[in-house]
Motif scaffolding. Structure first.
Motif, mmCIF file in Angstrom:
data_model
loop_
_atom_site.group_PDB
_atom_site.id
_atom_site.type_symbol
_atom_site.label_atom_id
_atom_site.label_comp_id
_atom_site.label_asym_id
_atom_site.label_seq_id
_atom_site.Cartn_x
_atom_site.Cartn_y
_atom_site.Cartn_z
ATOM 1 N N LEU A 137 -8.828 2.792 9.922
ATOM 2 C CA LEU A 137 -7.838 3.825 10.226
ATOM 3 C C LEU A 137 -6.765 3.948 9.149
ATOM 4 N N GLU A 138 -6.783 3.088 8.149
ATOM 5 C CA GLU A 138 -5.693 3.061 7.176
ATOM 6 C C GLU A 138 -5.504 4.371 6.411
ATOM 7 N N PRO A 139 -6.566 5.145 6.116
ATOM 8 C CA PRO A 139 -6.352 6.414 5.397
ATOM 9 C C PRO A 139 -5.456 7.408 6.154
ATOM 10 N N ILE A 140 -5.334 7.281 7.479
ATOM 11 C CA ILE A 140 -4.557 8.277 8.224
ATOM 12 C C ILE A 140 -3.174 7.750 8.640
ATOM 13 N N LEU A 141 -2.867 6.508 8.243
ATOM 14 C CA LEU A 141 -1.616 5.928 8.729
ATOM 15 C C LEU A 141 -0.394 6.662 8.203
ATOM 16 N N GLN A 142 -0.385 7.022 6.921
ATOM 17 C CA GLN A 142 0.787 7.681 6.359
ATOM 18 C C GLN A 142 1.001 9.066 6.944
ATOM 19 N N PRO A 143 -0.045 9.915 7.030
ATOM 20 C CA PRO A 143 0.202 11.223 7.662
ATOM 21 C C PRO A 143 0.623 11.096 9.133
ATOM 22 N N PHE A 144 0.079 10.086 9.821
ATOM 23 C CA PHE A 144 0.496 9.866 11.200
ATOM 24 C C PHE A 144 1.976 9.473 11.264
ATOM 25 N N HIS A 145 2.375 8.573 10.338
ATOM 26 C CA HIS A 145 3.772 8.140 10.286
ATOM 27 C C HIS A 145 4.681 9.329 10.019
ATOM 28 N N ASP A 146 4.288 10.171 9.098
ATOM 29 C CA ASP A 146 5.118 11.335 8.742
ATOM 30 C C ASP A 146 5.279 12.281 9.936
ATOM 31 N N TYR A 147 4.199 12.414 10.730
ATOM 32 C CA TYR A 147 4.281 13.314 11.900
ATOM 33 C C TYR A 147 5.237 12.741 12.952
ATOM 34 N N VAL A 148 5.092 11.444 13.218
ATOM 35 C CA VAL A 148 5.957 10.808 14.223
ATOM 36 C C VAL A 148 7.418 10.889 13.785
ATOM 37 N N ALA A 149 7.644 10.763 12.475
ATOM 38 C CA ALA A 149 9.028 10.771 11.964
ATOM 39 C C ALA A 149 9.728 12.088 12.241
ATOM 40 N N LEU B 74 6.762 15.841 27.555
ATOM 41 C CA LEU B 74 5.340 16.101 27.775
ATOM 42 C C LEU B 74 4.764 16.906 26.620
ATOM 43 N N LYS B 75 5.483 17.908 26.184
ATOM 44 C CA LYS B 75 4.985 18.742 25.088
ATOM 45 C C LYS B 75 4.830 17.920 23.810
ATOM 46 N N GLU B 76 5.806 17.070 23.523
ATOM 47 C CA GLU B 76 5.750 16.225 22.326
ATOM 48 C C GLU B 76 4.622 15.212 22.432
ATOM 49 N N ALA B 77 4.461 14.615 23.604
ATOM 50 C CA ALA B 77 3.420 13.607 23.780
ATOM 51 C C ALA B 77 2.045 14.221 23.600
ATOM 52 N N LEU B 78 1.827 15.398 24.189
ATOM 53 C CA LEU B 78 0.532 16.065 24.039
ATOM 54 C C LEU B 78 0.265 16.410 22.575
ATOM 55 N N ALA B 79 1.286 16.871 21.897
ATOM 56 C CA ALA B 79 1.120 17.218 20.482
ATOM 57 C C ALA B 79 0.803 15.969 19.665
ATOM 58 N N LEU B 80 1.493 14.854 19.963
ATOM 59 C CA LEU B 80 1.259 13.620 19.217
ATOM 60 C C LEU B 80 -0.130 13.065 19.485
ATOM 61 N N VAL B 81 -0.534 13.089 20.746
ATOM 62 C CA VAL B 81 -1.886 12.612 21.085
ATOM 63 C C VAL B 81 -2.923 13.513 20.418
ATOM 64 N N GLY B 82 -2.659 14.819 20.427
ATOM 65 C CA GLY B 82 -3.583 15.737 19.769
ATOM 66 C C GLY B 82 -3.673 15.468 18.279
ATOM 67 N N MET B 83 -2.524 15.208 17.619
ATOM 68 C CA MET B 83 -2.522 14.893 16.196
ATOM 69 C C MET B 83 -3.251 13.583 15.935
ATOM 70 N N ARG B 84 -2.998 12.593 16.775
ATOM 71 C CA ARG B 84 -3.682 11.301 16.649
ATOM 72 C C ARG B 84 -5.195 11.503 16.703
ATOM 73 N N GLY B 85 -5.644 12.311 17.680
ATOM 74 C CA GLY B 85 -7.074 12.554 17.810
ATOM 75 C C GLY B 85 -7.653 13.300 16.611
ATOM 76 N N LYS B 86 -6.910 14.296 16.095
ATOM 77 C CA LYS B 86 -7.399 15.060 14.945
ATOM 78 C C LYS B 86 -7.523 14.182 13.708
ATOM 79 N N LEU B 87 -6.513 13.349 13.455
ATOM 80 C CA LEU B 87 -6.552 12.475 12.282
ATOM 81 C C LEU B 87 -7.704 11.483 12.380
ATOM 82 N N ILE B 88 -7.891 10.905 13.551
ATOM 83 C CA ILE B 88 -8.997 9.946 13.713
ATOM 84 C C ILE B 88 -10.333 10.650 13.555
#
Length: 1013
Positions: A733-745, A645-659
């Motif tokens: 959305l392409e400008p944020i794909l790499q930072p998103f990928h790096d976060y998920v990794a 849950l903590k990871e999912a919330l953080a990932l969704v939050g990061m997704r929202g911030k990048l977008i």
């Protein structure tokens, strides 16, 4: 009364059931008692003759044509209790009606015996089987046709209690008790002892007595027990005996502490009980004893630890006999002896003056009367008392005969009463009762604004009657709070195949919706459990302010999860997201704008969907497959264990911030098939989603979407601009794909523990995909494939799909794919959409739960009410589908003495001759159709079921080992072969059995070649 002041070793009476002369229910019984109504029937000569009573006996001057009769003793719901028609017909009505009363008593207590996890004991006794002696024994045709062992277990007293345990799946001690008239109160005593010793957790106790013929009087004899005029005049100078009657009574008992903890309805308490025997120190075996009765009453008072002067009423044995009444009052007076010698403070009465002497059921009948008196705080009149028996000195005793309906008041302390029951042979029983605790907290209506009522029955007709009975109950002044009604239906009723649910706010709405004309009252057809439970999670754009607010207010588990998620996000968002989810009136417009942003809207939607899914799972609705649309897939992945849950919330939050860092974009839904939409895609337009055969979503810059919208409108294509802040699933959305990928990794992704469908591929997610950062990056960028996902899901029939989130968009889209092949899917919405402002989320969620349950789903009702004060309440019990099962005795069947042809004739020997077919195989000349018809006829004869079909299964029709013995014996009479009993377990259908018989015929005749043709 708090737990520290509960009386020690008290037993709570939490359920009751009974049928008595003039009363089919406990409520009718109390009405008769209040009214001082005598329920003895006096028969006409025509009625007596119709019952087979000899005209000579009827004409005798001492014949008294009176009895306390029970109506409809021939009726029984054989299917409900798993009896074959023949088995029901040859079973003593005492056993059948007692079994039915035990079911009613458990329902009255609010318990389903099939789901109760602990042990339930049965302590009971009955009268002798006059049905066997009078009806069955006079029928030589029946005695020949029916197995003697089967007759015994259907009519012998020994099997009364164990039959109940078997039929209702009760696993506590099961003991049949016989002490003549004191039987049922002795049963209550033994049940109390069993509970106190921990032998069982709940107990049924009672008795039944039904004598045959039902409409018959008796011959009065001077000095005997029976009354000369058909009236029982207990304690009266004219009292010369009693009139017999038929009846049944059952009480449900539980330890008081446990009853309070379980939220049971408590009618009254048993403070102490005692049993003894007179021994030999009395005039004769059938005579009563002052010493024995005094001792048992004193012992009960001692066990109860209450002073005699606290007893305000005694329900006496009170048979109205010249000898018995004075002895009973003398024993009571001695037992109640005190230094103060208070006179005439305790009322006394006898229910036998109302209904007659009910034999083995007499004690429990007096007990039930007394419990009702304690409940209503009234003492009903004891009838036919004018002048006391000259051998009774009431003036020098604590007692007086109560002859009018009296309000029961006690100067200090709780109301208490005693109940006596004395048996021929000297076994005496006495019980001390006390009113239910008065200071238990009332069960308030739950803080839920709506309630779900769930009803079920074995047939549509029974379900209709049950609904009407509940509606009638709700119109009464004593109707319980709606929360108690709902809880009792959920926790205390068995779930039968035909089901109905309604959602209502109050009792009046419940009455309206229970009516047959109500649209909510439609009967659901019988269904099996769903093949699979699936959760669907909507994507971004579904969110709105106040979504699920009702659940946040009224469902503690949901609120805890929302609060937890909010606290986990507080630092990264630098705000309390609950203020945006549930804003004040002044903050509403601002919160609406914030929810449109990806940085707030996406976490907000995730929180609601996650908390709602966990709430459903808490209630026992466990998903076996998941599908999340776009953002909804993050909820699916979290529930499947890919992310904590903590990871999912953080990932969704990061997704929202990048977008949120990207320029604004728009999305346009267009009513065109995917192939035509591809023609519109260019560098500025992306195909964001395929939602249906002719429904797609395009995403791009606001300017490009605006131009496209105008173009399509001029072509007559339907379009709808979505309320989003960015162009999701597009090239923007392409400008944020790499930072998103790096976060998920950097996240420790795990393989999913629950299968879920990918909204990127439309196929089941693989472990490699779920744990691959590139998959999640592509998921963010590329097209949502809804059709492939739903079609993959719909390859399995019989599923239930919950849309777990705001609105019903996915439900509508999924129904596009419900064709003839996938019509067996049930699709349910759980929250309102923003356009349904007048609806309540609680009502929508409960409606979904109701439809799920009505379709065969299972809900954990214990979890549903977790943390809430709930109380069981007595409700209308099951309305049985009655049919008559009755063996008329020989006097009513004139042709029994005439020789009869057997129902099924033996097979002629010539039909068994062997011949060779064209292939040279040996076979019998007996035609297959003849053989099958013969076997069908035997089954029909033994089971009592008409129209037996070749494919019918013996055990599915209600057959058992005893009936199987009779069936095999009958077949052996017809066929000259050895046929073991075990054959039915391997060949349980008519067709299979016919094959076995034919093979054995051939085998037996092949050994005698001279018989071959």
């Amino acid at each position: 009364m708090n737990r520290t002041t509960l009386p020690e070793n008290a037993i709570a009476i939490i359920g009751m059931s009974g049928r008595f002369p003039g009363a089919r229910t406990i409520e009718e019984f109390w009405d008769n008692l209040q009214a001082g109504r005598e329920s003895i029937t006096f028969f006409s000569e025509e009625e007596l003759r119709a019952s087979g009573i000899s005209p000579t006996l009827i004409a005798h001057p001492d014949y008294v044509p009176a009895k306390g009769t029970m109506d409809d003793i021939d009726l029984f719901d054989a299917d409900f209790f798993g009896f074959t028609p023949k088995e029901a017909e040859i079973t003593d009505p005492q056993q059948r009606i007692f079994l039915e009363s035990c079911w009613n008593a458990l329902e009255n207590a609010g318990y389903d015996p099939y789901t109760f996890q602990d042990s339930i004991g049965v302590y009971a006794g009955s009268g002798g089987s006059t049905y066997l002696l009078v009806n069955i024994a006079s029928r030589p045709d029946l005695l020949t046709a029916v197995n003697g062992f089967q007759l015994m277990i259907g009519n012998d007293k020994d099997f009364l209690a164990t039959r109940v345990s078997y039929k209702l799946n009760l696993r506590g001690p099961s003991i049949t008790i016989q002490t003549a008239c004191s039987t049922s109160l002795v049963a209550v005593h033994l049940a109390c002892e069993s509970l106190l010793r921990g032998e069982c957790d709940m107990a049924l106790a009672g008795g039944v007595s039904i004598s045959i013929p039902n409409q018959a009087g008796y011959l009065y004899q001077e000095g005997a027990f029976n009354s000369p005029d058909g009236h029982c005049r207990a304690f009266d100078s004219e009292g010369k005996g009693f009139v017999s009657g038929s009846g049944v009574g059952v009480v449900v008992l539980k330890r008081l502490e446990q009853a309070i903890e379980d939220g049971d309805h408590i009618y009254a308490l048993l403070r102490g009980t005692a049993v003894n025997n007179d021994g030999a120190l009395k005039v004769g075996y059938t005579a009563p004893s002052i010493e024995g009765q005094t001792q048992v009453i004193s012992e009960a008072l001692s066990i109860a630890s209450v002073p005699p002067e606290s007893i305000g009423y005694v329900e006496a044995h009170g048979t109205g006999t010249v000898l018995g009444d004075p002895i009973e009052i003398s024993a009571l007076t001695q037992a109640f002896h005190s230094e103060d010698e208070i006179r005439n403070y305790c009322a006394i009465g006898s229910v036998k003056t109302n209904v007659g002497h009910l034999g083995a059921a007499a004690g429990v009948t007096g007990l039930i009367k007394t419990v009702l008196s304690l409940t209503h705080k009234q003492i009903p009149p004891s009838l036919h008392f004018n002048q006391p028996n000259p051998q009774i000195n009431f003036a020098q005793s604590p007692f007086y005969v109560n002859t009018t309906l009296k309000r029961w008041e006690q100067p200090a302390g709780p109301l208490r009463a005693g109940v006596s029951s004395l048996g021929i042979g000297g076994t005496n029983a006495h019980a001390i009762l006390e009113e239910a605790p008065q200071d238990l907290p009332e069960a308030p209506d739950l803080d839920r604004p709506y309630h779900l009522l769930a009803l079920s029955a074995r047939t549509p007709e029974a379900l209709e009657r049950l609904s009407l009975n509940l509606a009638t109950y709700c119109t009464g002044k004593s109707a319980a709070p709606l929360s108690s009604i709902a809880y009792t239906l959920h926790a205390g009723r068995h779930a039968f195949p035909y089901r109905r649910t309604i959602v209502c706010r109050d009792v009046q709405e419940a009455i309206q919706r229970l009516a047959p004309s109500s649209s909510q009252a439609a009967i659901a057809p019988a269904q099996n459990a769903y093949s699979r439970i699936v959760f669907l999670f909507p994507g971004g754009g579904a969110q709105y302010t106040h979504m699920a607010r009702n659940l946040y207010q009224h469902e503690p588990f949901f609120r805890e999860l929302v609060d937890l998620c909010s606290s986990l996000l507080a630092q990264s968002l630098q705000l309390d997201i609950r203020r945006i989810l549930f804003p004040t009136t002044e903050q509403h417009d601002s919160a609406t704008q914030q929810l449109m942003s990806s940085i707030i809207g996406q976490p907000a939607l995730f929180i609601i969907e996650y908390a709602l899914a966990r709430l459903l799972m808490e209630w026992g609705i466990q998903p076996e497959a998941l599908f999340g649309y776009s953002l909804g897939e993050y909820v699916a992945a979290c529930l499947a264990g890919v992310l904590t849950l903590k990871e999912a919330l953080a990932l969704v939050g990061m997704r929202g911030k990048l977008i949120q860092q990207l320029p604004h974009g728009n999305m346009l839904a267009v009513a065109l098939p995917e192939a035509e939409v591809y023609a519109l895609v260019d560098a500025e337009l992306s195909l964001a989603a395929v939602n249906g055969p002719s429904l797609c979503v395009l995403a791009g810059t606001p300017e490009r979407i605006e131009r496209l919208n105008k173009e399509l409108s001029t072509r007559g294509v339907q379009t709808r601009l979505l309320h989003v802040s960015h162009a999701y699933h597009s090239s923007l959305l392409e400008p944020i794909l790499q930072p998103f990928h790096d976060y998920v990794a950097r996240l420790p992704l795990k393989s999913p523990s629950i299968p879920y469908l990918s909204s990127l591929t439309g196929r089941w997610i693989t472990s490699e995909q779920a744990t691959d950062p590139t998959y999640w990056t592509n998921h963010l960028r590329y097209t949502v494939r809804f059709p492939e996902a739903i079609q993959e899901l719909f390859q399995q029939d019989g599923q239930v799909l919950f849309e777990v989130g705001p609105g019903n968009t996915l439900s509508i889209l999924a129904r596009q794919y419900q064709n003839a092949e996938s019509a067996q899917q049930t699709i349910l919405s759980t929250l309102r959409s923003p356009r349904q402002e007048l609806l309540n989320d609680e009502e929508i969620l409960l409606s979904a739960l109701g439809k799920f349950w009505a379709g065969g789903g299972v809900i954990d009702w214990k979890a549903f009410y977790k943390g809430r004060t709930v109380r069981r309440t007595p409700l209308p019990t099951y309305p049985f589908d009655y049919q008559s099962y009755w063996v008329n005795y020989a006097a009513m069947v004139e042709d029994l003495r005439l020789p009869k042809e057997p129902a099924v004739a033996p097979i002629a020997p010539q039909s068994l001759l062997l011949q060779e077919d064209e292939e040279g195989d040996t076979r019998s000349q007996l035609e297959d159709d003849d053989l099958i018809r013969t076997i069908c006829a035997v089954w029909q004869e033994v089971l009592g079921i008409p129209n037996i079909q070749p494919t019918n299964d013996f055990f599915s029709l209600g057959g058992n080992s005893v009936i199987a013995t009779q069936l095999i014996a009958r077949l052996r009479d017809l066929f000259p072969i050895e046929l073991p009993l075990s054959v039915l377990f391997d060949a349980s259908t008519v067709t299979a059995l016919a094959g076995v018989i034919e093979d054995k015929l051939i085998e037996s005749l092949e050994t005698a070649p001279e018989e071959r043709v």
